[in-house]
Enzyme design. Structure first.
Site, mmCIF file in Angstrom:
data_model
loop_
_atom_site.group_PDB
_atom_site.id
_atom_site.type_symbol
_atom_site.label_atom_id
_atom_site.label_comp_id
_atom_site.label_asym_id
_atom_site.label_seq_id
_atom_site.Cartn_x
_atom_site.Cartn_y
_atom_site.Cartn_z
ATOM 1 N N ARG A 181 36.330 1.118 -23.467
ATOM 2 C CA ARG A 181 35.212 2.057 -23.516
ATOM 3 C C ARG A 181 35.465 3.167 -24.519
ATOM 4 N NH1 ARG A 181 33.191 1.253 -17.639
ATOM 5 N NH2 ARG A 181 31.009 0.828 -18.049
ATOM 6 N N ARG A 211 17.911 0.612 -10.017
ATOM 7 C CA ARG A 211 18.540 -0.567 -9.388
ATOM 8 C C ARG A 211 19.212 -0.240 -8.045
ATOM 9 N NH1 ARG A 211 24.094 -1.352 -13.022
ATOM 10 N NH2 ARG A 211 25.165 0.435 -12.147
ATOM 11 N N ARG A 224 26.786 9.463 -17.840
ATOM 12 C CA ARG A 224 27.382 8.161 -18.169
ATOM 13 C C ARG A 224 26.834 7.645 -19.495
ATOM 14 N NH1 ARG A 224 25.917 4.902 -13.084
ATOM 15 N NH2 ARG A 224 26.942 3.129 -14.071
ATOM 16 N N LYS A 230 26.301 -6.448 -18.646
ATOM 17 C CA LYS A 230 27.562 -7.093 -19.015
ATOM 18 C C LYS A 230 28.337 -7.561 -17.784
ATOM 19 C CE LYS A 230 30.047 -2.731 -19.759
ATOM 20 N NZ LYS A 230 28.990 -1.906 -19.099
ATOM 21 N N ARG A 276 23.989 2.936 -5.957
ATOM 22 C CA ARG A 276 25.384 3.251 -6.272
ATOM 23 C C ARG A 276 25.531 4.760 -6.454
ATOM 24 N NH1 ARG A 276 28.389 0.058 -11.168
ATOM 25 N NH2 ARG A 276 28.811 2.104 -12.039
#
Ligand code: AMP
Length: 211
Positions: A87, A127, A167, A9, A156
């Site tokens: 969220r 990633r 998460r 997104k 990250r």
């Protein structure tokens, strides 16, 4: 825009913002830049701790981050792409109230980039991201330099396996269910298949936005 972590997104939000001249407002980016600031308030410091653990930060902080920015954009006659908010259903309800108050509720499109939690896990745990421009490099990669800006590609901090699981628990498909119901009742929700190639997701979004 809503979707599980790693759904793409953010990538699509940036494209929409560029193409349609909207401001891209990413709560995750705002929180990450807040994390590097000095003189944080207690509330902000606690929020950064929660973010590092993969938890959601307080709604009040999110409202402080986004409402003012949306108002400023509206005053300039600009639209916004909200990336990473809402969220929770409370956030969705509060945003909707805000849009109604500003008399722009009829202009809202809620775009879901849909992927499975399994795909979310696979993407986040492989990633890399650029520590300068935020470019995301999907998949396992040995590259260390961002081709877009020359910045350093890093994993990250909240993409480590335990935090990723947290998460997905807090922001994955089960957390999204009540948000989907809320927007479906309002007839605002449109979903695109986020498992496709980036360009295909983009094309599907274009079809929706050009309607
Ligand atoms: P993101 O970059 O969108 O993946 O967001 C990174 C982190 O920021 C999330 O894991 C949360 O800890 C926090 N965060 C971002 N947006 C929100 C939100 N709308 N509500 C609560 N926490 C958020």
């Amino acid at each position: 825009m809503v979707g599980p972590p790693g759904s793409g997104k953010g990538t699509q939000a940036k494209k929409i913002a560029l193409k349609y001249h909207y401001q891209h407002l990413s709560t995750g980016d705002m929180l990450r830049s807040l994390a590097t600031a000095s003189n944080l308030t207690d509330v902000e410091r606690q929020a950064i701790e929660q973010m590092k653990l993969g938890n959601l930060v307080s709604d009040t902080l999110i409202y402080n981050l986004v409402f003012e920015r949306i108002e400023k954009a509206l005053l300039k006659g600009e639209g916004v792409v909200l990336d990473g908010v809402p969220r929770t259903v409370d956030q969705a309800r509060t945003l909707q109230g805000f849009f109604e108050e500003k008399k722009i509720a009829s202009e809202i499109v809620v775009l879901e980039v849909a992927i499975t939690d399994e795909e979310s896990f696979a993407r986040l745990s492989t990633r890399k991201v650029c520590n300068q421009c935020g470019e995301i490099v999907p998949g396992v990669s040995v590259a260390e330099v961002c081709v877009k800006c020359g910045g350093k590609l890093v994993v990250r901090a909240d993409d480590n396996e335990d935090i990723v699981r947290k998460r997905i628990e807090k922001q994955g498909n089960s957390a999204l269910m009540p948000i989907r119901e809320f927007y479906n009742q309002l007839g605002l929700m449109v979903s695109v298949n986020g498992l496709q190639q980036i360009a295909e997701v983009e094309a599907d979004i274009d079809l929706i936005l050009k309607k």
